[in-house]
Design an enzyme around this catalytic site. Structure first.
Site, PDB file in Angstrom:
ATOM      1  N   LYS A  10       0.852  -1.208   0.000  1.00  0.00           N
ATOM      2  CA  LYS A  10       0.000   0.000   0.000  1.00  0.00           C
ATOM      3  C   LYS A  10       0.880   1.247   0.000  1.00  0.00           C
ATOM      4  O   LYS A  10       2.027   1.225   0.486  1.00  0.00           O
ATOM      5  CB  LYS A  10      -0.965   0.029   1.183  1.00  0.00           C
ATOM      6  CG  LYS A  10      -0.364   0.283   2.568  1.00  0.00           C
ATOM      7  CD  LYS A  10      -0.313   1.738   2.988  1.00  0.00           C
ATOM      8  CE  LYS A  10       0.512   1.876   4.254  1.00  0.00           C
ATOM      9  NZ  LYS A  10       0.984   3.047   4.772  1.00  0.00           N
ATOM     10  N   PRO A  95       9.651  -4.045   0.443  1.00  0.00           N
ATOM     11  CA  PRO A  95      10.722  -3.820   1.427  1.00  0.00           C
ATOM     12  C   PRO A  95      10.170  -3.682   2.844  1.00  0.00           C
ATOM     13  O   PRO A  95       9.062  -3.187   3.034  1.00  0.00           O
ATOM     14  CB  PRO A  95      11.379  -2.525   0.951  1.00  0.00           C
ATOM     15  CG  PRO A  95      10.356  -1.859   0.095  1.00  0.00           C
ATOM     16  CD  PRO A  95       9.519  -2.941  -0.512  1.00  0.00           C
ATOM     17  N   ALA A  98       9.429   0.189   5.302  1.00  0.00           N
ATOM     18  CA  ALA A  98       9.332   1.158   4.199  1.00  0.00           C
ATOM     19  C   ALA A  98       8.077   2.010   4.260  1.00  0.00           C
ATOM     20  O   ALA A  98       7.935   2.962   3.505  1.00  0.00           O
ATOM     21  CB  ALA A  98       9.367   0.416   2.860  1.00  0.00           C
ATOM     22  N   GLY A 102       4.035  -3.973   4.218  1.00  0.00           N
ATOM     23  CA  GLY A 102       4.432  -5.317   3.776  1.00  0.00           C
ATOM     24  C   GLY A 102       3.956  -6.404   4.734  1.00  0.00           C
ATOM     25  O   GLY A 102       3.295  -7.367   4.313  1.00  0.00           O
ATOM     26  N   GLY A 103       4.249  -6.259   6.025  1.00  0.00           N
ATOM     27  CA  GLY A 103       3.844  -7.260   7.018  1.00  0.00           C
ATOM     28  C   GLY A 103       2.331  -7.340   7.135  1.00  0.00           C
ATOM     29  O   GLY A 103       1.758  -8.437   7.226  1.00  0.00           O
ATOM     30  N   SER A 104       1.657  -6.186   7.103  1.00  0.00           N
ATOM     31  CA  SER A 104       0.194  -6.140   7.212  1.00  0.00           C
ATOM     32  C   SER A 104      -0.448  -6.810   5.999  1.00  0.00           C
ATOM     33  O   SER A 104      -1.466  -7.487   6.108  1.00  0.00           O
ATOM     34  CB  SER A 104      -0.293  -4.690   7.270  1.00  0.00           C
ATOM     35  OG  SER A 104       0.248  -4.041   8.391  1.00  0.00           O
ATOM     36  N   SER A 105       0.158  -6.602   4.846  1.00  0.00           N
ATOM     37  CA  SER A 105      -0.389  -7.173   3.613  1.00  0.00           C
ATOM     38  C   SER A 105      -0.249  -8.694   3.607  1.00  0.00           C
ATOM     39  O   SER A 105      -1.168  -9.415   3.177  1.00  0.00           O
ATOM     40  CB  SER A 105       0.344  -6.549   2.430  1.00  0.00           C
ATOM     41  OG  SER A 105      -0.227  -6.997   1.252  1.00  0.00           O
ATOM     42  N   ASP A 137      -3.006  -1.461  10.088  1.00  0.00           N
ATOM     43  CA  ASP A 137      -3.094  -1.368   8.617  1.00  0.00           C
ATOM     44  C   ASP A 137      -3.635  -2.643   7.971  1.00  0.00           C
ATOM     45  O   ASP A 137      -3.811  -2.697   6.743  1.00  0.00           O
ATOM     46  CB  ASP A 137      -1.697  -1.108   8.020  1.00  0.00           C
ATOM     47  CG  ASP A 137      -1.317   0.364   8.075  1.00  0.00           C
ATOM     48  OD1 ASP A 137      -2.200   1.208   8.342  1.00  0.00           O
ATOM     49  OD2 ASP A 137      -0.131   0.669   7.837  1.00  0.00           O
TER      50      ASP A 137
END
Ligand code: C5P
Length: 292
Positions: A10, A95, A98, A102-105, A137
């Site tokens: 995102k 990344p 960033a 990334g982790g939430s996705s 998120d």
């Protein structure tokens, strides 16, 4: 049985922060956008009763500090399947550190995969409620697309899609810790706020130029020394013809929006000489349908 899901990154088209709440979280007002840069997540059932995770990056934890593992546990508990063994595999391209969720996705992709695996016991809204327990998120990442996120980031309103464009994303070597930047923000009164209402109107009209002109992230103004690099990347993005450029989330990634694919390529090529992490992405619409 194995299920694969793409976990899209995102970006924040805008990010505004309001009051600090009694629970320690801050009131947010953000326009969020899903983009094509993605991790690959796969989930398979096992007989050993454990939830384990493998990742192509060695420094990513494989226990409950990994939001994907936490999401799997939250889902199994809610679905009455606690004790079911799962093996998660994460191939990360987004990344870490960033501001691109990334982790939430990855966590949201695990929720979608498990929902599919178990015959859709939860509707989109119910999956978003489960996601809230995993992180602020994660709820947005369940369906993604273009949305207004308020509350601590979990209250979502779908918005008209961002018009087609090329998005150059560039991340400096350093990462910025989210709690650290929130603390800095608490000690520095904000001088500017994004024109969120103006962005919503521009999205209604499908006016990409007007959206980009109003993009703003309050975290760029907290007086952190590292943000000088962010400002330099932004200015180079604009020199190469970006309609707008800001930092996403709590950084450190910066993005610029282009209508001209060649200009985006030129920008990305030039920036990648100085910064290892550069990508060209596109906006992605919702991955799950909206259910009222
Ligand atoms: O919810 P999540 O675990 O993703 O949040 C990480 C940290 O970010 C929180 O511990 C808090 O310091 C900060 N945060 C905040 N207000 C929000 C979201 C996150 O202060 N709305």
């Amino acid at each position: 049985m194995e299920l694969r899901e793409r976990a899209y990154a995102k970006l924040n088209i805008s990010l505004d922060v309001g009051e600090k709440r009694p629970d320690g979280y801050h009131e947010m007002n953000m326009v969020m956008q899903t983009v094509s840069l993605c991790d690959e997540v796969s989930v398979s059932t096992t007989e050993d009763g454990r939830i384990s995770a493998r990742c192509n990056l060695r420094f990513v934890p494989s226990d409950d500090r990994n939001l994907a593992v936490k999401a799997a546990r939250v889902f199994l508990d809610a679905a009455g399947k606690a004790g079911q063994g799962l093996s998660l595999s994460l191939h990360k391209r987004i990344p870490v550190g960033a501001g691109m969720a990334g982790g939430s996705s990855d966590a949201a992709a695990v929720l979608r995969a498990l929902n599919a695996l178990y015959g859709a016991p939860f509707c989109t809204r119910e999956l978003e409620k489960l996601a809230e327990r995993v992180g602020s998120d994660v709820a947005f990442c369940v369906a993604g697309g273009t949305a207004l996120a308020t509350g601590r980031g979990e209250l979502l309103k779908p918005l008209p899609e961002l018009p087609g464009c090329k998005i150059v994303i560039c991340k400096p070597e350093f990462s910025i810790s989210t709690p650290e930047l929130f603390r800095k923000l608490d000690s520095a009164p904000l001088r500017h706020h994004p024109d969120t209402a103006g962005i919503l109107e521009a999205l209604e009209r499908g006016d990409l130029t007007a959206v980009c002109r109003r993009m703003y992230n309050v975290f760029e103004d907290v007086g952190d020394r590292r943000l000088r690099t962010v400002a330099e990347i932004k200015s180079r993005m604009l020199d190469f013809g970006a309609l707008g450029s800001i930092m996403t989330g709590t950084g450190s990634a910066v993005f610029g929006i282009y209508t001209d694919a060649k200009a985006a390529q030129t920008a990305s090529r030039a920036l990648s000489r100085d910064y290892k992490f550069c990508w060209i992405a596109e906006p992605i619409g919702r991955v799950l349908s909206f259910e009222p």
